[in-house]
Design an enzyme around this catalytic site. Structure first.
Site, PDB file in Angstrom:
ATOM      1  N   LYS A  28     -31.433 -12.792 -38.509  1.00 24.35           N
ATOM      2  CA  LYS A  28     -29.988 -12.858 -38.240  1.00 24.35           C
ATOM      3  C   LYS A  28     -29.530 -14.309 -38.076  1.00 24.35           C
ATOM      4  CE  LYS A  28     -29.131  -8.482 -38.595  1.00 24.35           C
ATOM      5  NZ  LYS A  28     -28.356  -7.994 -39.753  1.00 24.35           N
TER       6      LYS A  28
ATOM      7  N   TYR B 239     -36.449  -9.971 -36.161  1.00 18.13           N
ATOM      8  CA  TYR B 239     -35.051  -9.564 -36.386  1.00 18.13           C
ATOM      9  C   TYR B 239     -34.117 -10.740 -36.092  1.00 18.13           C
ATOM     10  CZ  TYR B 239     -30.631  -7.022 -35.626  1.00 18.13           C
ATOM     11  OH  TYR B 239     -29.315  -6.593 -35.671  1.00 18.13           O
TER      12      TYR B 239
HETATM   13  N1  LIG Z   1     -25.919  -1.538 -33.739  1.00 20.98           N
HETATM   14  C1  LIG Z   1     -25.991  -2.738 -33.183  1.00 20.98           C
HETATM   15  O1  LIG Z   1     -26.029  -2.855 -31.941  1.00 20.98           O
HETATM   16  C2  LIG Z   1     -25.986  -3.970 -34.040  1.00 20.98           C
HETATM   17  C3  LIG Z   1     -25.843  -5.206 -33.410  1.00 20.98           C
HETATM   18  C4  LIG Z   1     -25.842  -6.365 -34.175  1.00 20.98           C
HETATM   19  C5  LIG Z   1     -25.971  -6.293 -35.553  1.00 20.98           C
HETATM   20  N2  LIG Z   1     -26.124  -5.074 -36.152  1.00 20.98           N
HETATM   21  C6  LIG Z   1     -26.274  -5.067 -37.616  1.00 20.98           C
HETATM   22  O2  LIG Z   1     -25.315  -4.226 -38.208  1.00 20.98           O
HETATM   23  C7  LIG Z   1     -25.819  -3.718 -39.461  1.00 20.98           C
HETATM   24  C8  LIG Z   1     -25.653  -2.214 -39.478  1.00 20.98           C
HETATM   25  O3  LIG Z   1     -26.462  -1.666 -38.446  1.00 20.98           O
HETATM   26  P1  LIG Z   1     -26.170  -0.274 -37.733  1.00 20.98           P
HETATM   27  O4  LIG Z   1     -26.228  -0.513 -36.292  1.00 20.98           O
HETATM   28  O5  LIG Z   1     -24.987   0.381 -38.329  1.00 20.98           O
HETATM   29  O6  LIG Z   1     -27.525   0.479 -38.148  1.00 20.98           O
HETATM   30  P2  LIG Z   1     -27.795   1.931 -38.775  1.00 20.98           P
HETATM   31  O7  LIG Z   1     -29.253   2.093 -38.718  1.00 20.98           O
HETATM   32  O8  LIG Z   1     -26.915   2.939 -38.126  1.00 20.98           O
HETATM   33  O9  LIG Z   1     -27.320   1.745 -40.275  1.00 20.98           O
HETATM   34  C9  LIG Z   1     -27.988   0.889 -41.159  1.00 20.98           C
HETATM   35  C10 LIG Z   1     -27.823   1.401 -42.580  1.00 20.98           C
HETATM   36  O10 LIG Z   1     -28.532   0.519 -43.455  1.00 20.98           O
HETATM   37  C11 LIG Z   1     -29.259   1.316 -44.368  1.00 20.98           C
HETATM   38  N3  LIG Z   1     -30.422   0.593 -44.897  1.00 20.98           N
HETATM   39  C12 LIG Z   1     -31.589   0.296 -44.265  1.00 20.98           C
HETATM   40  N4  LIG Z   1     -32.427  -0.310 -45.101  1.00 20.98           N
HETATM   41  C13 LIG Z   1     -31.792  -0.407 -46.302  1.00 20.98           C
HETATM   42  C14 LIG Z   1     -32.139  -0.934 -47.568  1.00 20.98           C
HETATM   43  N5  LIG Z   1     -33.342  -1.492 -47.804  1.00 20.98           N
HETATM   44  N6  LIG Z   1     -31.225  -0.874 -48.566  1.00 20.98           N
HETATM   45  C15 LIG Z   1     -30.022  -0.316 -48.361  1.00 20.98           C
HETATM   46  N7  LIG Z   1     -29.633   0.220 -47.185  1.00 20.98           N
HETATM   47  C16 LIG Z   1     -30.505   0.170 -46.170  1.00 20.98           C
HETATM   48  C17 LIG Z   1     -29.673   2.541 -43.576  1.00 20.98           C
HETATM   49  O11 LIG Z   1     -30.039   3.612 -44.415  1.00 20.98           O
HETATM   50  C18 LIG Z   1     -28.422   2.806 -42.750  1.00 20.98           C
HETATM   51  O12 LIG Z   1     -27.508   3.634 -43.422  1.00 20.98           O
HETATM   52  C19 LIG Z   1     -27.263  -4.185 -39.537  1.00 20.98           C
HETATM   53  O13 LIG Z   1     -27.336  -5.332 -40.361  1.00 20.98           O
HETATM   54  C20 LIG Z   1     -27.598  -4.529 -38.102  1.00 20.98           C
HETATM   55  O14 LIG Z   1     -28.626  -5.463 -37.988  1.00 20.98           O
HETATM   56  C21 LIG Z   1     -26.130  -3.923 -35.429  1.00 20.98           C
END
Ligand SMILES: NC(=O)c1ccc[n+]([C@@H]2O[C@H](COP(=O)([O-])OP(=O)(O)OC[C@H]3O[C@@H](n4cnc5c(N)ncnc54)[C@H](O)[C@@H]3O)[C@@H](O)[C@H]2O)c1
Length: 259
Positions: free
Chosen positions: A160, A156
């Protein structure tokens, strides 16, 4: 209100979490939003919520790893709105492993496909469309894990970090081309979304041993968890013309985690 009035936005992974907050916020501020995801019921519910509150949104099924689906989504956005101004490459997954030696090649490649192929394809197909209307803003969702290493989340973290330098490199290309497109990466800290619940360190037993709250307590000054809205507020800034001199930048929103 109206900070992205009449712009057209594409938000991937917009069915829940950070993507949902981005879609709702951009719509509230006047953008017409194409929400895409693989979770159709949740994605359609987001669009209904936006339209019921006076905004303008559409939903499309879209797996960001599939090149042909990007082509369909671009065709749809052009048919509906005839332009594209904003791309939020948000869709992402996090596959945990107790150690790198315990990660399967299949999981490693899946991690890369969603988080990096997806961002690559998004820029590849959206930039030519944005060029047609004189510019745009691309916002790629990275992470604090793209700034520093993360035990148990090595693959992961790799993706990133890749998003961070892919964004900077394309930002330079666009600036040198003078095409009016800005590219920035966003680096959330520990945000309260379902992504944490899906991280299984020991999937065979069904045990989720990634302790989000423990990590937040230990790593974030003030032990404060972020909300999806905290990230959407930053995305809104990068999407609006208020950030017109910002490109190639890493926008860290982590309550001091990396400070
Ligand atoms: N939540 C955290 O703490 C955090 C921290 C840093 C970065 N992020 C990043 O933020 C972004 C959103 O994450 P989140 O926390 O909202 O997660 P989440 O799991 O709540 O939402 C992620 C969304 O992406 C969709 N998804 C997954 N695979 C997919 C694909 N192949 N095609 C299209 N859609 C797809 C899922 O269905 C979901 O709706 C991600 O890129 C994640 O890495 C999150």
């Amino acid at each position: 209100m109206g900070r992205v009035q009449d712009k057209v936005a594409l938000v991937t992974g917009g069915a829940m979490g950070i993507g949902k907050a981005c879609a709702m916020t951009l719509a509230r501020e006047g953008a017409r939003v194409l929400v895409t995801d693989v979770q159709d019921a949740d994605g359609k519910a987001v669009v209904e919520e936006i339209n019921a509150s006076g905004g303008e949104a559409r939903y499309s099924h879209h797996d960001v790893t599939q090149e042909q689906q990007w082509q369909s989504v671009i065709a749809e956005v052009l048919a509906a709105y005839d332009r594209l101004d904003l791309l939020v490459n948000n869709a992402g997954i996090a596959i945990a492993a107790a150690s790198i030696t315990e990660m399967s090649l299949e999981d490693f490649q899946r991690q890369n496909a969603v988080n990096l192929d997806g961002v690559f394809l998004g820029m590849k197909y959206c930039i030519p469309v944005m060029v047609e209307n004189g510019g745009g803003s691309i916002i790629n969702m990275s992470s604090v894990a793209g700034l520093k290493g993360s035990a148990n989340l090595a693959a992961y973290s790799m993706t990133k970090g890749g998003v961070r330098l892919l964004s900077k490199s394309v930002a330079i290309e666009c600036a040198q081309a003078g095409n009016g497109i800005r590219v920035n990466s966003v680096h959330p800290g520990i945000i309260d979304t379902a992504i944490w619940d899906k991280m299984m360190l020991n999937p065979d037993s069904g045990a989720n041993t990634v302790d989000r709250d423990g990590i937040a307590m230990a790593m974030v000054p003030g032990a404060k968890l972020g909300s999806p809205q905290d990230i959407a507020n930053g995305v809104l800034h990068l999407a609006s013309d208020d950030s017109s001199y910002m490109t190639g930048m890493e926008f860290v929103i982590d309550h001091g985690l990396t400070a």
